[in-house]
Design a protein around this motif. Structure first.
Motif, PDB file in Angstrom:
ATOM      1  N   ASN A  49      39.408  42.976  40.849  1.00  0.00           N
ATOM      2  CA  ASN A  49      40.621  42.836  40.035  1.00  0.00           C
ATOM      3  C   ASN A  49      40.791  41.357  39.694  1.00  0.00           C
ATOM      4  O   ASN A  49      39.907  40.553  40.007  1.00  0.00           O
ATOM      5  N   ARG A  50      41.882  40.990  39.079  1.00  0.00           N
ATOM      6  CA  ARG A  50      42.079  39.588  38.654  1.00  0.00           C
ATOM      7  C   ARG A  50      42.080  38.588  39.802  1.00  0.00           C
ATOM      8  O   ARG A  50      41.776  37.422  39.614  1.00  0.00           O
ATOM      9  N   ARG A  69      41.690  54.301  40.054  1.00  0.00           N
ATOM     10  CA  ARG A  69      41.546  53.149  40.944  1.00  0.00           C
ATOM     11  C   ARG A  69      40.943  53.602  42.267  1.00  0.00           C
ATOM     12  O   ARG A  69      40.976  54.777  42.611  1.00  0.00           O
ATOM     13  N   THR A  83      40.839  48.313  43.398  1.00  0.00           N
ATOM     14  CA  THR A  83      40.205  47.969  42.131  1.00  0.00           C
ATOM     15  C   THR A  83      41.230  48.093  41.012  1.00  0.00           C
ATOM     16  O   THR A  83      42.175  48.865  41.115  1.00  0.00           O
ATOM     17  N   SER A  84      41.028  47.344  39.956  1.00  0.00           N
ATOM     18  CA  SER A  84      41.875  47.517  38.779  1.00  0.00           C
ATOM     19  C   SER A  84      41.354  48.718  37.996  1.00  0.00           C
ATOM     20  O   SER A  84      40.186  49.117  38.153  1.00  0.00           O
ATOM     21  N   THR A  85      42.183  49.289  37.167  1.00  0.00           N
ATOM     22  CA  THR A  85      41.773  50.424  36.347  1.00  0.00           C
ATOM     23  C   THR A  85      40.567  50.050  35.487  1.00  0.00           C
ATOM     24  O   THR A  85      39.624  50.824  35.359  1.00  0.00           O
ATOM     25  N   SER A  86      40.583  48.855  34.943  1.00  0.00           N
ATOM     26  CA  SER A  86      39.501  48.428  34.047  1.00  0.00           C
ATOM     27  C   SER A  86      38.200  48.103  34.777  1.00  0.00           C
ATOM     28  O   SER A  86      37.132  48.162  34.176  1.00  0.00           O
ATOM     29  N   SER A  87      38.243  47.769  36.054  1.00  0.00           N
ATOM     30  CA  SER A  87      37.014  47.416  36.774  1.00  0.00           C
ATOM     31  C   SER A  87      36.396  48.570  37.553  1.00  0.00           C
ATOM     32  O   SER A  87      35.255  48.476  37.992  1.00  0.00           O
ATOM     33  N   THR A  88      37.103  49.679  37.710  1.00  0.00           N
ATOM     34  CA  THR A  88      36.626  50.771  38.555  1.00  0.00           C
ATOM     35  C   THR A  88      35.289  51.347  38.085  1.00  0.00           C
ATOM     36  O   THR A  88      34.381  51.565  38.886  1.00  0.00           O
TER      37      THR A  88
END
Length: 97
Positions: A49-50, A69, A83-88
């Motif tokens: 995540n960020r 996530r 995890t972030s939604t975008s990185s999963t």
């Protein structure tokens, strides 16, 4: 001195970062997360995540979570990381390599 092989997680904290080793000891690093991420081996470390980077060697457990996530229990870390939604999706691919 902290060896890279002992790092379980790295978390951003303002202008610096905190690395947690497998024994739960926290180490302050006076470098930002982006710079650290560029210096780590991409097969061993993933930015979930960020604000957090994890080591594949210290993943203890992975649980599904809502909105695509994942919750990760890391060795030496009391709280689970997410995890972030975008990185999963990329994280799942990274695990399979």
């Amino acid at each position: 001195m902290l060896s890279v092989s002992e790092i379980s997680t790295i978390e951003a904290s303002g202008d610096f970062c905190v690395a947690t080793d497998a024994k739960g000891k926290r180490h302050t690093i006076s470098i930002n997360l982006g710079t650290i991420h560029q210096q780590l081996h991409p097969k061993k470390f993933f930015k979930i995540n960020r604000s957090e980077i994890i080591s594949i060697d210290y993943i203890d457990n992975i649980e599904s979570h809502f909105k695509n996530r994942l919750l990760l229990k890391m060795v030496g870390v009391k709280d689970k990381v997410m995890t972030s939604t975008s990185s999963t999706s990329e994280f799942r691919k990274w695990l399979e390599k």
